[in-house]
Design a protein around this motif. Structure first.
Motif, PDB file in Angstrom:
ATOM      1  N   ASP A   1      49.500  57.304 100.718  1.00  0.00           N
ATOM      2  CA  ASP A   1      49.670  56.043 101.431  1.00  0.00           C
ATOM      3  C   ASP A   1      51.146  55.853 101.789  1.00  0.00           C
ATOM      4  O   ASP A   1      52.005  55.725 100.910  1.00  0.00           O
ATOM      5  CB  ASP A   1      49.193  54.908 100.490  1.00  0.00           C
ATOM      6  CG  ASP A   1      49.164  53.567 101.189  1.00  0.00           C
ATOM      7  OD1 ASP A   1      49.958  53.376 102.134  1.00  0.00           O
ATOM      8  OD2 ASP A   1      48.345  52.714 100.779  1.00  0.00           O
TER       9      ASP A   1
ATOM     10  N   THR B   1      46.933  57.485  88.736  1.00  0.00           N
ATOM     11  CA  THR B   1      48.086  56.630  88.410  1.00  0.00           C
ATOM     12  C   THR B   1      49.032  57.454  87.563  1.00  0.00           C
ATOM     13  O   THR B   1      48.636  57.994  86.524  1.00  0.00           O
ATOM     14  CB  THR B   1      47.631  55.382  87.613  1.00  0.00           C
ATOM     15  OG1 THR B   1      46.633  54.728  88.382  1.00  0.00           O
ATOM     16  CG2 THR B   1      48.786  54.428  87.363  1.00  0.00           C
TER      17      THR B   1
ATOM     18  N   ASN C   1      52.970  60.693  98.548  1.00  0.00           N
ATOM     19  CA  ASN C   1      51.879  59.737  98.389  1.00  0.00           C
ATOM     20  C   ASN C   1      50.970  59.795  99.609  1.00  0.00           C
ATOM     21  O   ASN C   1      51.435  60.004 100.716  1.00  0.00           O
ATOM     22  CB  ASN C   1      52.400  58.305  98.184  1.00  0.00           C
ATOM     23  CG  ASN C   1      51.402  57.460  97.427  1.00  0.00           C
ATOM     24  OD1 ASN C   1      50.333  57.138  97.940  1.00  0.00           O
ATOM     25  ND2 ASN C   1      51.722  57.138  96.169  1.00  0.00           N
TER      26      ASN C   1
ATOM     27  N   ASN D   1      57.625  52.051  99.672  1.00  0.00           N
ATOM     28  CA  ASN D   1      57.957  51.109  98.622  1.00  0.00           C
ATOM     29  C   ASN D   1      58.625  51.812  97.433  1.00  0.00           C
ATOM     30  O   ASN D   1      59.700  51.422  96.967  1.00  0.00           O
ATOM     31  CB  ASN D   1      56.644  50.436  98.211  1.00  0.00           C
ATOM     32  CG  ASN D   1      56.906  49.256  97.339  1.00  0.00           C
ATOM     33  OD1 ASN D   1      58.055  48.838  97.225  1.00  0.00           O
ATOM     34  ND2 ASN D   1      55.865  48.756  96.708  1.00  0.00           N
ATOM     35  N   SER D   2      57.982  52.901  96.966  1.00  0.00           N
ATOM     36  CA  SER D   2      58.540  53.527  95.769  1.00  0.00           C
ATOM     37  C   SER D   2      59.867  54.225  96.066  1.00  0.00           C
ATOM     38  O   SER D   2      60.809  54.127  95.277  1.00  0.00           O
ATOM     39  CB  SER D   2      57.539  54.480  95.120  1.00  0.00           C
ATOM     40  OG  SER D   2      56.877  55.230  96.066  1.00  0.00           O
TER      41      SER D   2
ATOM     42  N   ASN E   1      48.386  56.714  93.411  1.00  0.00           N
ATOM     43  CA  ASN E   1      48.222  57.585  94.581  1.00  0.00           C
ATOM     44  C   ASN E   1      46.740  57.572  94.946  1.00  0.00           C
ATOM     45  O   ASN E   1      45.913  58.105  94.224  1.00  0.00           O
ATOM     46  CB  ASN E   1      48.702  58.998  94.234  1.00  0.00           C
ATOM     47  CG  ASN E   1      48.925  59.834  95.475  1.00  0.00           C
ATOM     48  OD1 ASN E   1      48.812  59.325  96.599  1.00  0.00           O
ATOM     49  ND2 ASN E   1      49.228  61.106  95.295  1.00  0.00           N
TER      50      ASN E   1
ATOM     51  N   ILE F   1      53.064  54.613  89.376  1.00  0.00           N
ATOM     52  CA  ILE F   1      52.756  54.650  90.820  1.00  0.00           C
ATOM     53  C   ILE F   1      51.327  55.148  91.027  1.00  0.00           C
ATOM     54  O   ILE F   1      50.894  56.128  90.430  1.00  0.00           O
ATOM     55  CB  ILE F   1      53.745  55.580  91.570  1.00  0.00           C
ATOM     56  CG1 ILE F   1      55.165  55.026  91.455  1.00  0.00           C
ATOM     57  CG2 ILE F   1      53.340  55.739  93.034  1.00  0.00           C
ATOM     58  CD1 ILE F   1      56.232  55.947  92.001  1.00  0.00           C
TER      59      ILE F   1
ATOM     60  N   VAL G   1      52.951  52.842 100.209  1.00  0.00           N
ATOM     61  CA  VAL G   1      53.324  53.021  98.790  1.00  0.00           C
ATOM     62  C   VAL G   1      54.566  53.910  98.711  1.00  0.00           C
ATOM     63  O   VAL G   1      55.508  53.648  97.947  1.00  0.00           O
ATOM     64  CB  VAL G   1      52.157  53.649  97.982  1.00  0.00           C
ATOM     65  CG1 VAL G   1      52.581  53.954  96.557  1.00  0.00           C
ATOM     66  CG2 VAL G   1      50.948  52.734  97.998  1.00  0.00           C
TER      67      VAL G   1
END
Ligand SMILES: C[S@@+](CC[C@H](N)C(=O)[O-])C[C@H]1O[C@@H](n2cnc3c(N)ncnc32)[C@H](O)[C@@H]1O
Length: 1022
Positions: free
Chosen positions: A676, A979, A674, A682-683, A987, A985, A679
């Motif tokens: 970010d 997405t 990713n 988190n994922s 990106n 998710i 993110v």
């Protein structure tokens, strides 16, 4: 669907102008002038999605039949209309009467001569028109194509209903099974016992779902078999159906009523049954059943349709293969399909069309013996097993007038036959005995259409091909071991196993014939060199008829129109012969159909063969790399230096690089990469948590069932790979660690964040040896090239960080050649260019060279347009090979260009920005955020967002291409907000800390491109 035909349409105009042409040259006879009408009908058929069959035979019962000039068959291959042409000299009315008396159909037939057409529908003449008038001609043709009997109309609705109802009815049935499992002890017992039997007979890993599907197949189709085929005893007579009925009886024992359950499908069945009465001829019903076979799986069990290759083999292919086998048997062995001692098998029988066609080839006097003793077939799915049994038994009945159960069919997985173990119980005693007997049978002819599929992309789909102990090992020990390809996944396709299995059976017999229609990639692709080597020695006469149709290789053709199976994968008919009377050298004969031929033309091509000698054969002489088709390949390529050896044997270093490996493959990119970091944290945090929960639940289960069935399919929480499942099975727990987030190259000039952890990276390659965590900042450099295989153009790009397996484009299987290799032991850093290579180069240029120079020489050379053009075909098949420099000057020119290119590409972010004009949209607020950029049509500007357009892109930028895109187009493609559909998710490439990063990157990549183009243009000729 109505036919849209007007007097002004071209086919009508063409019809009249052809007649005029004939008239001018004085041609009048029926044979010549009817072609104009036929072309018109063919055009209408294409519009309706029907097939026009010239000289169409209509059976009248017994041995009688009539042949009309044309039959027009609908999607289900059911004749909807007929055409009979006559001479202008004939009295058409009289001719019609005479034809009708001879049994010509009366339901929808046009009798036509150049000036007149009489249309008969529902048993009476409905019009008699002067078709020299275009409006009358259009009227007749439209009436012909729009006619439907009531039953036909019901039928069409019913078929549509069938397609719609099957998934819902099947789901209802599955729900019912599951609730009965919970509440009905008798059913549970019957189901478990049945499951056991299925697992031992078909596949030890068969999931409960697959067993439920089997019951659904039985339940939903047995009525068709009983009623449509007037075979009321089918379920009691068929050895397998009898067994399954017991489970169904247990299922219905409590509250479930079979008729009630099937009630929503009643309309479909009733219409079908009515239609069946109308279809007096068994062959028409059979065609219908073949459609049910495909449609059932495509509508209800899509994964099964894929992994088992459930698709009907077109009859022209079957005819051609059977005729060819008979011819070869006679010519090479002095035998025939009718002879005793020639055991014949279709190991993937489907609806049974190979066996029934073979039965038609066998002499009637020989048939009873062959049928009882020497005809064999296998099927692993229930529905086709039933269909094949019925079709074969019916064919026997037609040929001999006697009904006799066919005992040569086994419900079994053909690849299981190779297992060197005591057979377990296979459904029923009779089936077990049949399988046992078959295992001991020496087979002379193996014929059929083995399943072939593309490997599944996502492990969550859970439809991968199953594993077989013996057959997988046989493929590994032969085709894989003796192949040089780096990517072996192509060898896991079931058709490869089928060739291995069949070859082994023929080797066991000593001689014989394998005739398979299959994917043609084994003839063409680099990945199958090991297979070609073995096939070329297991057999000594090979006929390969390449029916083409590979849409990926030739995007100008379409699967539906050009491919004989309507698919995207290329197809070939392969007849492989092993004869002890022939020498060891294999005679390989290849014939191909033009890739632009339509499907019907391909069938015509097959139909036109009377004997194999009719084809234009090209004899293939394989080269030492076991390449069969060398068109476009440059032979001097083989004399260049090998860039790297996949499995360097101990001590062998005759390659430029010591080690190389594919880029890293996560199998869950949306999760593991990713832009970010938050993110990504988190994922990955979420998916690791989900994974650990699954580990605990699995560990806590006393009775472990099938892992594939157990794992959570929720794609918003986890994305599985086979490796992650294997960690789960071992109970390995994983801890999320922020420090595992690193930079990685995902696509050209697209660096992003990667969570790099061996559990969540499916295939890590050798990234730890290229970029060990502590040496991440080192000066290592990696030349990354497109891997062999596929049809994409060659790509090379240097990076200084971990890279993805698709770094140079999706599906390119990037192969990485690092300058340094790191290891735990001393010396912990080694140069990866071999001493052997340095020696070769030094000798070639009569001067000492260093390893960086060699490395840069390789990079420079791989950019040479002349090299890429000359060796285009070779580079598609295998890794690049490196020509030695002619002299020192030449070497230095490439090495220095390579060094400059390397610097540009690795340090692309520090290049000066090319200044584009920034045109702001009036009234729009300042905005640096990108959603989805696009190039203007003339490619001179980039629409960056609603606020900004970047104007003045120099055209030469597009000359720097990496595969199918220029470097700039890669940036435009990758830097957009995406997405992921499966996981949800997002990106987002925008950087809050550096809002203008993307705009600046564009300027830098333009500089990189312009400079690259300049350097490449200055490279010396080869
Ligand atoms: C391409 S279809 C055969 C089509 C057949 N010639 C016809 O036209 O009806 C392949 C068939 O093989 C069956 N099959 C797939 N794998 C099998 C296996 N390992 N053993 C036996 N049958 C298998 C499938 O269920 C399918 O019906």
């Amino acid at each position: 669907m109505a036919l849209d035909l007007k007097t002004s349409h071209k086919p009508i105009r063409d019809y009249y102008s052809s007649l005029e042409e004939f008239h001018k040259i004085g041609v009048k006879h029926e044979g010549a002038v009817r072609s104009a009408f036929q072309r018109l009908l063919e055009h209408c058929c294409r519009k309706m999605g029907w097939t026009f069959v010239g000289e169409h035979r209509i059976p009248l019962g017994g041995r009688r039949s009539v042949v009309v000039d044309g039959g027009m068959l609908d999607l289900f291959k059911i004749p909807q209309a007929y055409w009979e042409a006559k001479d202008s000299q004939d009295d058409l009315s009289k001719e019609v009467q005479s034809k009708l008396q001879h049994g010509y159909p009366r339901d929808n037939i046009v009798f036509q001569e150049p000036t007149r057409a009489i249309l008969w529908q529902s048993g009476r003449a409905i019009c008699d028109e002067d078709i020299t008038r275009p409006d009358a001609l259009v009227y007749v043709v439209q009436e012909l194509f729009s006619f439907r009997t009531e039953i036909q109309r019901d039928w069409e609705i019913a078929v549509e209903d069938f397609k719609k109802s099957i998934p819902a009815a099947a789901t209802r049935f599955v729900e019912l099974i599951e609730s009965e499992q919970r509440e009905n002890a008798r059913f549970r017992k019957a189901f478990d016992a049945f499951g056991e039997v299925c697992r031992s007979a078909i596949n030890p890993n068969l999931s409960d779902q697959a067993i439920e599907e089997m019951l659904v197949q039985h339940l939903l189709t047995e009525r068709i078999l009983r009623k449509v085929f007037q075979n009321p005893d089918f379920t009691s007579r068929n050895i397998i159906a009898r067994e399954i009925e017991k489970v169904i009886e247990a299922l219905v024992s409590r509250k479930f009523n079979r008729d009630e359950f099937l009630q929503p499908l009643d309309r479909f069945y009733v219409a079908l049954e009515k239609r069946a009465e109308d279809l007096g001829d068994y062959h028409q019903k059979q065609t219908f059943l073949n459609t049910v076979y495909e449609k059932f799986f495509q509508g209800f069990a899509v994964k099964v349709a894929d992994t088992h290759g459930i698709v009907y083999t077109p009859q022209p292919i079957v005819n051609f293969m059977v005729k060819s086998v008979e011819e070869i048997l006679k010519r090479e062995f002095g035998k025939s399909l009718s002879d005793e001692g020639v055991h014949i098998i279709d190991p993937f029988v489907g609806t049974g069309n190979f066996i029934t066609r073979i039965m038609r080839e066998i002499k009637a006097t020989a048939l009873p013996y062959k049928y009882a003793n020497e005809l064999h077939c296998n099927e692993v799915m229930l529905l086709p097993y039933y269909i094949a049994s019925m079709n074969i038994e019916h064919e026997y009945y037609e040929r001999t007038g006697e009904y006799k159960p066919f005992e040569g069919i086994c419900l079994v997985d053909t690849f299981e036959l190779a297992e060197d173990k005591q057979l377990s119980f296979m459904f029923t005693e009779e089936n077990t005995e049949r399988v046992e007997k078959l295992r001991k049978t020496k087979l002379f002819v193996i014929i059929g259409n083995p399943p072939y599929n593309a490997w599944q992309v996502n492990e969550n789909d859970n439809n991968k091909n199953r594993k077989y102990r013996t057959m997988d090992r046989r493929v590994a020990d032969t085709y894989s071991k003796d192949g040089t390809a780096t990517n072996k996944s192509a060898l896991s396709d079931p058709y490869v196993k089928a060739i291995r299995w069949a070859s082994d059976k023929i080797l066991e017999n000593g001689e014989g014939i394998v005739a398979f229609v299959s994917n043609h990639s084994f003839v063409h692709d680099y990945a199958f060199d090991g297979l070609r080597k073995h096939v070329g020695s297991d057999f000594n006469l090979l006929y390969l008829i390449d029916l083409g149709g590979n849409v990926r290789k030739n995007p100008k053709i379409s699967g539906t129109t050009h491919n004989v199976f309507g698919i995207k994968v290329g197809v070939s008919v392969n007849v492989l012969v092993r004869s002890t009377a022939r020498g060891n050298r294999a005679e390989i004969l290849y014939s191909r159909v033009d890739d632009f031929c339509k499907k019907e033309q391909r069938f015509k091509f097959l139909d036109s063969f009377r004997a194999l000698a009719d084809a234009k054969w090209q004899e293939i002489t394989p080269n030492s790399d076991h390449t069969w088709l060398v068109q476009g390949l440059e032979s001097d390529f083989r004399h260049m230096l090998t860039i790297g050896v996949r499995r360097p044997e101990a001590g062998s270093s005759a390659a430029v690089f010591r080690l190389f490996s594919p880029g890293l493959q996560t199998n869950r990119d949306a999760w593991a990469y990713n832009f970010d970091v938050r993110v990504l944290e988190n994922s990955m945090g979420k998916t690791i948590e989900t994974y650990n929960q699954q580990v605990s639940t699995w560990a806590g289960q006393a009775a472990k069932g099938n892992l594939d069935d157990f794992v959570l399919g929720d794609e918003a929480r986890i994305s599985w790979s086979s490796s992650l499942k294997s960690f789960l099975r071992q109970g390995v727990r994983v801890t999320f660690d922020r420090r595992r987030i690193t930079k990685a190259y995902y696509r050209p000039f697209c660096q992003t964040n990667l969570y790099v952890d061996r559990h969540f990276v499916h295939r890590p390659g050798i990234w730890e040896q290229m970029f060990p965590v502590e040496a991440m900042e080192s000066k290592n450099r990696v030349i990354c090239v497109k891997g062999p295989g596929g049809d994409k153009p060659f790509v090379v790009l240097m990076t200084n960080g971990i890279m993805d397996v698709s770094m140079v484009g999706f599906g390119t299987n990037a192969q990485c050649f690092p300058f340094y290799i790191f290891q735990a032991t001393e010396p912990n850093r080694r140069e990866n260019i071999t001493d052997w290579a340095v020696e070769q180069f030094s000798t070639a240029v009569s001067s000492s060279v260093d390893k960086w120079q060699v490395f840069h020489y390789v990079y420079g050379l791989l950019h040479s347009p002349e090299y890429r053009a000359k060796y285009e075909a070779n580079l598609k098949r295998e890794l690049p090979r490196i020509p030695l420099p002619k002299n020192k000057e030449y070497f230095e020119a490439f090495a220095s260009a390579g060094e400059r290119l390397a610097d540009l590409h690795v340090n692309y972010e520090s290049q000066p920005e090319y200044r584009l004009e920034m045109v702001e949209t009036p009234g729009q607020p300042l905005d640096w955020r990108v959603r989805k950029m696009k190039l203007t049509k003339d490619k001179t500007a980039i629409v960056y967002n609603d606020f900004l357009t970047l104007v003045g892109v120099p055209p030469e930028v597009f000359e720097y291409r990496l595969g199918n895109r220029s470097a700039l187009e890669w940036i435009i493609d990758r830097y957009q907000v995406r997405t992921d559909k499966r996981s949800g998710i997002v990106n987002d490439p925008n950087r809050p800390d550096d809002p203008q990063y993307i705009v600046k990157l564009i300027g830098k990549i333009i500089t990189v491109s312009l400079e690259t183009v300049k350097i490449v243009k200055s490279l010396p000729p080869l």
